[in-house]
Design a protein around this motif. Sequence first.
Motif, mmCIF file in Angstrom:
data_model
loop_
_atom_site.group_PDB
_atom_site.id
_atom_site.type_symbol
_atom_site.label_atom_id
_atom_site.label_comp_id
_atom_site.label_asym_id
_atom_site.label_seq_id
_atom_site.Cartn_x
_atom_site.Cartn_y
_atom_site.Cartn_z
ATOM 1 N N VAL A 100 -42.983 -62.028 -3.933
ATOM 2 C CA VAL A 100 -42.265 -62.396 -2.709
ATOM 3 C C VAL A 100 -40.760 -62.413 -2.920
ATOM 4 N N LEU A 101 -40.293 -63.119 -3.949
ATOM 5 C CA LEU A 101 -38.844 -63.207 -4.174
ATOM 6 C C LEU A 101 -38.235 -61.860 -4.544
ATOM 7 N N PRO A 102 -38.853 -61.061 -5.442
ATOM 8 C CA PRO A 102 -38.293 -59.717 -5.671
ATOM 9 C C PRO A 102 -38.282 -58.860 -4.412
ATOM 10 N N ASN A 103 -39.345 -58.922 -3.625
ATOM 11 C CA ASN A 103 -39.347 -58.156 -2.373
ATOM 12 C C ASN A 103 -38.186 -58.562 -1.480
ATOM 13 N N THR A 104 -37.941 -59.872 -1.376
ATOM 14 C CA THR A 104 -36.890 -60.369 -0.489
ATOM 15 C C THR A 104 -35.508 -59.990 -0.998
ATOM 16 N N VAL A 105 -35.230 -60.275 -2.267
ATOM 17 C CA VAL A 105 -33.883 -60.098 -2.815
ATOM 18 C C VAL A 105 -33.544 -58.616 -2.980
ATOM 19 N N VAL A 106 -34.438 -57.850 -3.605
ATOM 20 C CA VAL A 106 -34.151 -56.431 -3.852
ATOM 21 C C VAL A 106 -34.048 -55.671 -2.536
ATOM 22 N N PHE A 107 -34.977 -55.938 -1.620
ATOM 23 C CA PHE A 107 -34.953 -55.268 -0.325
ATOM 24 C C PHE A 107 -33.663 -55.588 0.425
ATOM 25 N N ALA A 108 -33.266 -56.864 0.452
ATOM 26 C CA ALA A 108 -32.037 -57.245 1.156
ATOM 27 C C ALA A 108 -30.810 -56.624 0.498
ATOM 28 N N ALA A 109 -30.758 -56.631 -0.839
ATOM 29 C CA ALA A 109 -29.598 -56.076 -1.533
ATOM 30 C C ALA A 109 -29.451 -54.577 -1.252
ATOM 31 N N VAL A 110 -30.562 -53.846 -1.305
ATOM 32 C CA VAL A 110 -30.509 -52.399 -1.034
ATOM 33 C C VAL A 110 -30.109 -52.147 0.416
ATOM 34 N N CYS A 111 -30.676 -52.920 1.338
ATOM 35 C CA CYS A 111 -30.358 -52.725 2.754
ATOM 36 C C CYS A 111 -28.896 -53.030 3.041
ATOM 37 N N VAL A 112 -28.369 -54.107 2.457
ATOM 38 C CA VAL A 112 -26.967 -54.463 2.689
ATOM 39 C C VAL A 112 -26.056 -53.365 2.153
ATOM 40 N N ALA A 113 -26.330 -52.891 0.933
ATOM 41 C CA ALA A 113 -25.484 -51.854 0.340
ATOM 42 C C ALA A 113 -25.517 -50.579 1.181
ATOM 43 N N LEU A 114 -26.712 -50.119 1.548
ATOM 44 C CA LEU A 114 -26.818 -48.884 2.323
ATOM 45 C C LEU A 114 -26.239 -49.048 3.727
ATOM 46 N N THR A 115 -26.420 -50.231 4.325
ATOM 47 C CA THR A 115 -25.877 -50.458 5.664
ATOM 48 C C THR A 115 -24.359 -50.416 5.653
ATOM 49 N N VAL A 116 -23.737 -51.093 4.689
ATOM 50 C CA VAL A 116 -22.276 -51.117 4.626
ATOM 51 C C VAL A 116 -21.726 -49.734 4.290
ATOM 52 N N ILE A 117 -22.357 -49.026 3.355
ATOM 53 C CA ILE A 117 -21.880 -47.693 2.980
ATOM 54 C C ILE A 117 -22.021 -46.722 4.156
ATOM 55 N N THR A 118 -23.189 -46.711 4.789
ATOM 56 C CA THR A 118 -23.406 -45.803 5.921
ATOM 57 C C THR A 118 -22.463 -46.125 7.072
ATOM 58 N N GLY A 119 -22.326 -47.420 7.391
ATOM 59 C CA GLY A 119 -21.422 -47.810 8.466
ATOM 60 C C GLY A 119 -19.981 -47.441 8.178
ATOM 61 N N THR A 120 -19.555 -47.587 6.931
ATOM 62 C CA THR A 120 -18.183 -47.225 6.567
ATOM 63 C C THR A 120 -17.953 -45.726 6.697
ATOM 64 N N LEU A 121 -18.923 -44.930 6.249
ATOM 65 C CA LEU A 121 -18.784 -43.473 6.375
ATOM 66 C C LEU A 121 -18.712 -43.056 7.839
ATOM 67 N N VAL A 122 -19.522 -43.672 8.679
ATOM 68 C CA VAL A 122 -19.468 -43.345 10.112
ATOM 69 C C VAL A 122 -18.136 -43.776 10.708
ATOM 70 N N ALA A 123 -17.610 -44.926 10.282
ATOM 71 C CA ALA A 123 -16.306 -45.385 10.780
ATOM 72 C C ALA A 123 -15.197 -44.413 10.384
ATOM 73 N N LEU A 124 -15.241 -43.914 9.154
ATOM 74 C CA LEU A 124 -14.241 -42.932 8.728
ATOM 75 C C LEU A 124 -14.376 -41.635 9.530
ATOM 76 N N LEU A 125 -15.622 -41.262 9.853
ATOM 77 C CA LEU A 125 -15.825 -40.078 10.687
ATOM 78 C C LEU A 125 -15.240 -40.290 12.086
ATOM 79 N N LEU A 126 -15.482 -41.450 12.672
ATOM 80 C CA LEU A 126 -14.932 -41.738 13.992
ATOM 81 C C LEU A 126 -13.411 -41.714 13.987
ATOM 82 N N GLN A 127 -12.817 -42.128 12.883
ATOM 83 C CA GLN A 127 -11.352 -42.129 12.787
ATOM 84 C C GLN A 127 -10.784 -40.709 12.827
ATOM 85 N N ARG A 128 -11.541 -39.752 12.310
ATOM 86 C CA ARG A 128 -11.045 -38.377 12.241
ATOM 87 C C ARG A 128 -11.359 -37.562 13.500
ATOM 88 N N LEU A 129 -12.283 -38.035 14.323
ATOM 89 C CA LEU A 129 -12.673 -37.265 15.500
ATOM 90 C C LEU A 129 -11.645 -37.394 16.611
#
Length: 332
Positions: free
Chosen positions: A103-132
């Motif tokens: 339970v704890l590995p599922n919660t922590v690892v899943f949340a950590a991966v989701c947070v990292a990918l969410t912030v990275i993906t959102g930042t890349l999209v924000a940089l794309l919007l800045q250039r459009l």
Amino acid sequence: MATDRATGPTRPRPGREAGPDRPAPDPARRARRARRARALRPWLLLAPALTVLAVLLLWPLLRVVLLSFQDYGLRQIYTGETHWTGLDNYTTLLTDSALWTTVLPNTVVFAAVCVALTVITGTLVALLLQRLGRTWRIICSTVVMTAWAMPAVTGTYVWIWIFDPLGGIVSGGLDALGLIEPRETNWFTDRWSFYAIATLNVVHHGFPFVAITVFAGLLTIPRELPEAALMDGANAWQRFWKITVPTIRPVFTVVTILSTIWDFKVFAQIYLMPGGSGSNPDIFNLGVWSYHQSFVKNEYGMGSAIAVLLTVLLLAITVVYLRALFKERDDL
């Protein structure tokens, strides 16, 4: 003493002027009273809303904490009895091997991966919007916000359909390429593939908030800074890491804190997927485990203890992020 022809001598009105028995008001005291009144005024305006929040949020939270110290089940609901057990629920919880191995590995690892990918993906999209340009920026922003506006329940069922073992797009495409046998492949029974699909679901639903927030932060960066760095020969990565990140670091901190809170308490995206409602204990996280203990096994005391553990974990992570944010602000 002043006199009046009609009424006789008049007395000085109290509080109008100082006399031998009434000293003059202290200016410093009046200033302190004025400051206290100004400081109290916003809280008086917020009092109705804070009262509603206290009733709707604090009382349920207190109730959960109280239940975590009790052996509370269907019998207690029916009879109204209170059976206090102290820390027994927490002892049982912390000595359960499922907590530490699943339970704890599922919660922590899943949340950590989701947070990292969410912030990275959102930042890349924000940089794309800045250039459009203006037109394409509006189109892309609308599409991005549509993904954010989709309810979590609807989005989860869409991803279930995409990865359906028999009629899903992924299984059908891989079957056409001869890579899998759909009748022998179920993406929802394996722990890793299950959480891979859940990660895609959570990131898809969460990155628009990060994209729009970071894009708003990018608009506050003076144009002279990246132009000067470009003239000095800095490449795109150096401009981003040396100028963009330090300038809008508070924005990244805020979106990281909020994403962490949301991803640690993910429930619908796990519970609604096949096996997430209890038939596959290997994919439980803290939120789903708490629900399963409470409403499937009717062990409300144990379910409340799990919920308290999740709350404490979230508070600890939030405090760490906030301290880092305040330290950065003080260093500026």
